[in-house]
Design an enzyme around this catalytic site. Structure first.
Site, PDB file in Angstrom:
ATOM      1  N   ARG A 269       0.870  -1.193   0.000  1.00  0.00           N
ATOM      2  CA  ARG A 269       0.000   0.000   0.000  1.00  0.00           C
ATOM      3  C   ARG A 269       0.896   1.229   0.000  1.00  0.00           C
ATOM      4  O   ARG A 269       1.720   1.399   0.884  1.00  0.00           O
ATOM      5  CB  ARG A 269      -0.970  -0.094   1.193  1.00  0.00           C
ATOM      6  CG  ARG A 269      -0.880   0.976   2.229  1.00  0.00           C
ATOM      7  CD  ARG A 269      -1.998   0.953   3.234  1.00  0.00           C
ATOM      8  NE  ARG A 269      -1.646   0.438   4.544  1.00  0.00           N
ATOM      9  CZ  ARG A 269      -0.847   1.067   5.396  1.00  0.00           C
ATOM     10  NH1 ARG A 269      -0.278   2.201   5.077  1.00  0.00           N
ATOM     11  NH2 ARG A 269      -0.595   0.538   6.574  1.00  0.00           N
ATOM     12  N   HIS A 273      -2.505   4.041   5.923  1.00  0.00           N
ATOM     13  CA  HIS A 273      -3.595   3.083   6.127  1.00  0.00           C
ATOM     14  C   HIS A 273      -4.947   3.718   5.788  1.00  0.00           C
ATOM     15  O   HIS A 273      -5.785   3.130   5.118  1.00  0.00           O
ATOM     16  CB  HIS A 273      -3.598   2.594   7.574  1.00  0.00           C
ATOM     17  CG  HIS A 273      -4.838   1.859   7.953  1.00  0.00           C
ATOM     18  ND1 HIS A 273      -5.058   0.551   7.592  1.00  0.00           N
ATOM     19  CD2 HIS A 273      -5.944   2.262   8.619  1.00  0.00           C
ATOM     20  CE1 HIS A 273      -6.255   0.177   8.037  1.00  0.00           C
ATOM     21  NE2 HIS A 273      -6.809   1.196   8.659  1.00  0.00           N
ATOM     22  N   TYR A 282       5.766   4.668  11.316  1.00  0.00           N
ATOM     23  CA  TYR A 282       6.104   3.248  11.484  1.00  0.00           C
ATOM     24  C   TYR A 282       6.786   2.594  10.278  1.00  0.00           C
ATOM     25  O   TYR A 282       7.126   1.423  10.325  1.00  0.00           O
ATOM     26  CB  TYR A 282       4.861   2.433  11.869  1.00  0.00           C
ATOM     27  CG  TYR A 282       3.697   2.546  10.892  1.00  0.00           C
ATOM     28  CD1 TYR A 282       3.659   1.770   9.742  1.00  0.00           C
ATOM     29  CD2 TYR A 282       2.649   3.438  11.130  1.00  0.00           C
ATOM     30  CE1 TYR A 282       2.601   1.876   8.849  1.00  0.00           C
ATOM     31  CE2 TYR A 282       1.589   3.549  10.245  1.00  0.00           C
ATOM     32  CZ  TYR A 282       1.567   2.768   9.108  1.00  0.00           C
ATOM     33  OH  TYR A 282       0.533   2.879   8.225  1.00  0.00           O
TER      34      TYR A 282
HETATM   35  C1  LIG Z   1     -12.453  -6.172  14.997  1.00  0.00           C
HETATM   36  C2  LIG Z   1     -11.670  -4.932  14.696  1.00  0.00           C
HETATM   37  N1  LIG Z   1     -10.553  -4.668  15.382  1.00  0.00           N
HETATM   38  C3  LIG Z   1      -9.834  -3.551  15.111  1.00  0.00           C
HETATM   39  C4  LIG Z   1     -10.248  -2.678  14.144  1.00  0.00           C
HETATM   40  C5  LIG Z   1      -9.434  -1.419  13.820  1.00  0.00           C
HETATM   41  N2  LIG Z   1      -8.775  -1.610  12.537  1.00  0.00           N
HETATM   42  C6  LIG Z   1      -9.280  -1.052  11.411  1.00  0.00           C
HETATM   43  S1  LIG Z   1      -8.368  -1.444  10.071  1.00  0.00           S
HETATM   44  C7  LIG Z   1      -7.292  -2.352  10.964  1.00  0.00           C
HETATM   45  C8  LIG Z   1      -6.115  -3.029  10.305  1.00  0.00           C
HETATM   46  C9  LIG Z   1      -6.484  -4.121   9.366  1.00  0.00           C
HETATM   47  O1  LIG Z   1      -5.361  -4.510   8.628  1.00  0.00           O
HETATM   48  P1  LIG Z   1      -5.410  -5.566   7.476  1.00  0.00           P
HETATM   49  O2  LIG Z   1      -6.421  -6.598   7.768  1.00  0.00           O
HETATM   50  O3  LIG Z   1      -4.010  -6.031   7.242  1.00  0.00           O
HETATM   51  O4  LIG Z   1      -5.913  -4.753   6.205  1.00  0.00           O
HETATM   52  P2  LIG Z   1      -5.274  -3.456   5.524  1.00  0.00           P
HETATM   53  O5  LIG Z   1      -5.985  -2.291   6.152  1.00  0.00           O
HETATM   54  O6  LIG Z   1      -3.819  -3.454   5.810  1.00  0.00           O
HETATM   55  O7  LIG Z   1      -5.549  -3.534   4.083  1.00  0.00           O
HETATM   56  C10 LIG Z   1      -7.638  -2.331  12.308  1.00  0.00           C
HETATM   57  C11 LIG Z   1      -6.864  -3.025  13.361  1.00  0.00           C
HETATM   58  C12 LIG Z   1     -11.448  -2.980  13.459  1.00  0.00           C
HETATM   59  N3  LIG Z   1     -11.927  -2.194  12.503  1.00  0.00           N
HETATM   60  N4  LIG Z   1     -12.138  -4.111  13.757  1.00  0.00           N
END
Ligand SMILES: Cc1ncc(C[n+]2csc(CCOP(=O)(O)OP(=O)(O)O)c2C)c(N)n1
Length: 368
Positions: A269, A273, A282
């Site tokens: 990406r 985020h 980070y």
């Molecule tokens: C159950 C839950 N825990 C925490 C969050 C907060 N949160 C939103 S996005 C995210 C990271 C997700 O990362 P990933 O699955 O690797 O997808 P990416 O965003 O990197 O594409 C988190 C921890 C959430 N939305 N839902």
């Protein structure tokens, strides 16, 4: 080892790759895609990238309140969409899949309406921006809670098997999602039921600030498929043709009754985020700069150029057209105006109970 396009081996040590970083076709089988299809992949990738750039303007001008940049994921997302029987199969996407929406054929006006949360939004302004869905195209509405869409995807796939609908449920998520309980429960259930479900990880190596090494001690995400007795494919997700061919193979094997599978598309990406994140905290800029040199769009353009299918004239024409289409769609969405407040009471229950009726009346009186 890849033998042919119908026999990709799961659990390969190296990600499956059909295009070299310089855009050369390095697969041991003949490319069977015609010129229009290849150009269609490229068009969707460029449209996805330009949409990502447009979203940055929307957030900076205060027209939307949340974006989740997808630049760097285009090859993976376009490969996924084109491997599906769009409108017949079901897609269970996540918030970073706006490029996937473009390639699925969601109208740009709907995409912008969703970002603005106004009257042009098919979800009637009741969702968070970057949380699309489409009833018409069998796209399950995105839910913020990470991995909460995995069990519904498994359930839909089990239903498809029982009802013999010949459909496949394709479910996407990030690497962080693979640490969630819902992920394991959903995949286990789909696997044990032999359901036509294809689970696809767009592994960009970060879950907000948590990098891959802090996320899991599994060598690859694809390896996690071993635990459920299903095949796991590791693919270079910056290679649109590898993403497409592996996804097509895996989707069609599921459709033919071979059960669930897991695909890991390795991407990067480029942006933060989300609009609420500062990624300089980070990851070093040098890492992002190096990743940008592996741009999936530039790589596929080299492939097209080598085959005499693309040049600067075509590039300029395409970009001018997309820029025009995006602006026209945004203006059309903006012209729709605010979502009427009473919409929040629609479609909640099949008929409105007295207390919702009372609240609806209160809101309308207040607005008058
Ligand atoms: C159950 C839950 N825990 C925490 C969050 C907060 N949160 C939103 S996005 C995210 C990271 C997700 O990362 P990933 O699955 O690797 O997808 P990416 O965003 O990197 O594409 C988190 C921890 C959430 N939305 N839902």
């Amino acid at each position: 080892m890849i033998k042919d396009k119908t026999a990709f081996e799961p659990f390969s040590l190296e990600p499956i790759r059909l295009l070299s970083p310089e855009g050369e076709w390095i697969a041991p089988f003949e490319l069977d895609l015609d010129e229009a299809t290849l150009k269609g992949f490229y068009r969707d990738m460029v449209a996805a990238r330009m949409l990502d750039e447009k979203f940055v303007i929307l957030i900076r001008t205060g027209k939307t309140s949340f974006i989740a940049p997808h630049a760097g994921h285009e090859a993976a997302q376009v490969g996924i969409a084109h491997a599906m029987q769009r409108g017949h199969d079901w897609l269970f996407p996540y918030y970073r899949d706006m490029g996937l929406m473009v390639a699925m054929g969601v109208p740009m006006v709907e995409i912008f309406g969703q970002m603005l949360g106004n009257a042009a939004d098919p979800a009637k302004g009741r969702q968070m921006p970057s949380h699309p869905g489409s009833k018409k195209l069998n796209i399950f509405t995105v839910c913020s809670a990470i991995a909460s869409h995995i069990p519904p995807a498994a359930g839909a796939a089990i239903s498809m098997k029982l009802r013999r609908t010949n459909q496949v449920a394709v479910c996407t998520f990030g690497d962080g999602a693979t640490s969630e309980g819902d992920w394991h429960a959903g995949i286990n259930f789909a696997a044990v039921q032999g359901a036509p479900a294809v689970f696809v990880c767009e592994n960009n190596h970060y879950a907000i600030s948590v990098d891959y090494a802090h996320q899991t001690s599994a060598h690859t995400i694809a390896d996690k498929a071993h635990a459920y007795g299903i095949p796991g494919y590791r693919v270079d997700g910056l290679d649109v043709l590898a993403s497409y061919y592996v996804m097509r193979h895996v989707i069609e094997r599921s459709r033919a009754g071979a059960g669930a599978a897991l695909v890991e598309l390795e991407v990067y990406r480029y942006g933060p985020h989300s609009s609420a994140d500062d990624d300089t905290r980070y990851r070093p800029k040098s890492e992002v700069d190096a990743a940008r040199k592996r741009d999936p769009i530039a790589r596929f353009r080299k492939f097209l150029e080598q085959r005499g299918l693309w040049d600067n004239v075509a590039e300029n024409k395409l970009r001018t057209q997309i820029a025009h289409d995006l602006e026209a769609a945004l203006q059309e969405a903006e012209a729709a105006g605010e979502a009427p407040a009473e919409w929040m009471f629609d479609d909640v229950l099949s008929s409105r109970p007295w207390h919702l009726e009372e609240q609806r009346k209160l809101v309308l009186d207040e607005l008058r």
